[in-house]
Design a protein around this motif. Sequence first.
Motif, PDB file in Angstrom:
ATOM      1  N   SER A 210      11.633 -60.974  79.278  1.00 21.04           N
ATOM      2  CA  SER A 210      10.556 -60.618  78.357  1.00 21.04           C
ATOM      3  C   SER A 210      11.019 -59.728  77.212  1.00 21.04           C
ATOM      4  CB  SER A 210       9.423 -59.921  79.106  1.00 21.04           C
ATOM      5  OG  SER A 210       9.868 -58.720  79.703  1.00 21.04           O
ATOM      6  N   GLY A 211      12.211 -59.145  77.313  1.00 21.80           N
ATOM      7  CA  GLY A 211      12.681 -58.286  76.232  1.00 21.80           C
ATOM      8  C   GLY A 211      14.062 -57.721  76.508  1.00 21.80           C
ATOM      9  N   GLY A 227      10.597 -62.701  72.129  1.00 19.26           N
ATOM     10  CA  GLY A 227      10.163 -63.572  71.047  1.00 19.26           C
ATOM     11  C   GLY A 227      10.572 -63.077  69.674  1.00 19.26           C
ATOM     12  N   GLU A 228      10.789 -61.764  69.529  1.00 16.49           N
ATOM     13  CA  GLU A 228      11.213 -61.208  68.246  1.00 16.49           C
ATOM     14  C   GLU A 228      12.694 -61.466  67.992  1.00 16.49           C
ATOM     15  OE1 GLU A 228      10.311 -57.125  68.612  1.00 16.49           O
ATOM     16  OE2 GLU A 228       8.139 -57.361  68.391  1.00 16.49           O
ATOM     17  N   LEU A 229      13.474 -61.610  69.063  1.00 18.00           N
ATOM     18  CA  LEU A 229      14.906 -61.819  68.913  1.00 18.00           C
ATOM     19  C   LEU A 229      15.253 -63.289  68.691  1.00 18.00           C
ATOM     20  CD1 LEU A 229      16.370 -59.512  71.708  1.00 18.00           C
ATOM     21  CD2 LEU A 229      16.505 -59.142  69.250  1.00 18.00           C
ATOM     22  N   THR A 268      20.297 -61.816  64.862  1.00 16.47           N
ATOM     23  CA  THR A 268      21.117 -62.615  63.951  1.00 16.47           C
ATOM     24  C   THR A 268      21.912 -63.666  64.716  1.00 16.47           C
ATOM     25  OG1 THR A 268      21.347 -60.746  62.429  1.00 16.47           O
ATOM     26  CG2 THR A 268      22.919 -62.552  62.191  1.00 16.47           C
ATOM     27  N   GLU A 269      21.821 -64.920  64.315  1.00 17.45           N
ATOM     28  CA  GLU A 269      22.626 -65.985  64.901  1.00 17.45           C
ATOM     29  C   GLU A 269      24.010 -65.969  64.257  1.00 17.45           C
ATOM     30  OE1 GLU A 269      20.733 -69.773  64.718  1.00 17.45           O
ATOM     31  OE2 GLU A 269      18.849 -69.072  65.600  1.00 17.45           O
ATOM     32  N   LEU A 270      25.028 -65.668  65.070  1.00 20.05           N
ATOM     33  CA  LEU A 270      26.386 -65.588  64.545  1.00 20.05           C
ATOM     34  C   LEU A 270      27.001 -66.968  64.366  1.00 20.05           C
ATOM     35  CD1 LEU A 270      27.848 -62.567  66.555  1.00 20.05           C
ATOM     36  CD2 LEU A 270      26.852 -62.571  64.265  1.00 20.05           C
TER      37      LEU A 270
END
Length: 430
Positions: A210-211, A227-229, A268-270
């Motif tokens: 969940s986080g 969900g924010e990540l 951020t997607e690396l």
Amino acid sequence: MLFRNLPRRTAVLLTAATLAAATACSSPTGTDTEASAAASPSRSTYGTQTPLVGNSNYEAVGLTATTLSIKAEAGTVRTDELGVTFIQPRVDESADLTVRRALWDGTEAWSATVPVPDGAADMQAQLSLDPAIGVVSVWFSGPDAPSEDGASFLRNTYAMANQVTWLDVETGRAVSEDLMVSAFDLAGASVRTNEDFVGAIVMEDESTTSGVLHVDADLTLVGSAWGELISAEGDFQLSDVSQWNSAPLFTLIDKNDDSNNIVQLGSTELLTADSDAIRYIPGPTHLGLKHNEDLWLVDGTGGVTTVDTSACELGNNHLYPTISDTALYTGLARVSLADQSVECLADIAPTPDAKITGEFSDGALLLTSALSDAQVRGTWLVPADRSEPVELDSLGPVKVHADHIVSIVDGSDSTFVDVYDYRDLLPAQQ
């Protein structure tokens, strides 16, 4: 365990104590400590202490005494370019922990007392490190309770006690917090982590994330809802998790597409890889990522640079690259962090199985091999001018930090660390 006292630069927020006198460390069973103590150096050495783990091969190349020798609780040793942070062994498992920080020359920087949380006396003390911000976390792991519905637990993580303490490795400043206070805001029922994560994964149940909780350089805990990540669309499963430069670092596995696996740093997607077998190499200034022959460097801003590895085949034999504040070492390749240039030692290496273990300030490199032609581990010193490597008696698995050769030996109950000054090695090669 002997230290030279160093003035404390700041107060520790938790109860802290500095060694008032030198403390002797007991030697491990079955070592050659007696022979090591009896050996009399034929010349002056920079090291002044008797190694805890005797090794005749070390003595043969001039490493007869250490600058630092310590005994720590099993698995609680974290090294960096400036020194080592560790937990002193406890006689009573319910007693408070003593966390110590020592520099490679034997100076004690600080020591701090960390209380054992209620109910954690029978759990295992752990130490994790984010090398980019210089923060360690002290936490306690325990076995998972059996799941009634057979749900699988998040892989590569452990159940943990809610109370965690973070310490600044430079100053010893410490902050403790109950993770469940923050996890509650993320709909969490439990928290999990591992040796590479100074924060925690918040779990809604055994199989649902969940986080994420992670810590900043100022020792402030930050919470992010799952969900924010995650911005990628699809059915993803969380794989390896770590932390670097204050942000959670993890791989997401696409359950429906094996070629769509995402490595993320925070939100951020690396990069996207065709498998989840990405090796993380966290360092003080850069993060390295390795996948087969592919290699990437990530800087402190999150910028990703693809390293041209055509000058040297990286291969699959060296899955555990190392990194310093100047270079990344993988197999026989040295990658400069300043300009991403690659130096390959394949032409002068004594065996293709050798790998670069580390680099000294004069430019010399230390090579080791897990399996040489004689079916034993080999060690070589490559001069700065890259002339013929000098064969050393096998030093075994070691690390190189700031002109020191660090030997770490894990026992069943304790971990032993012997630190040798590189300058003691040189006269034997002249």
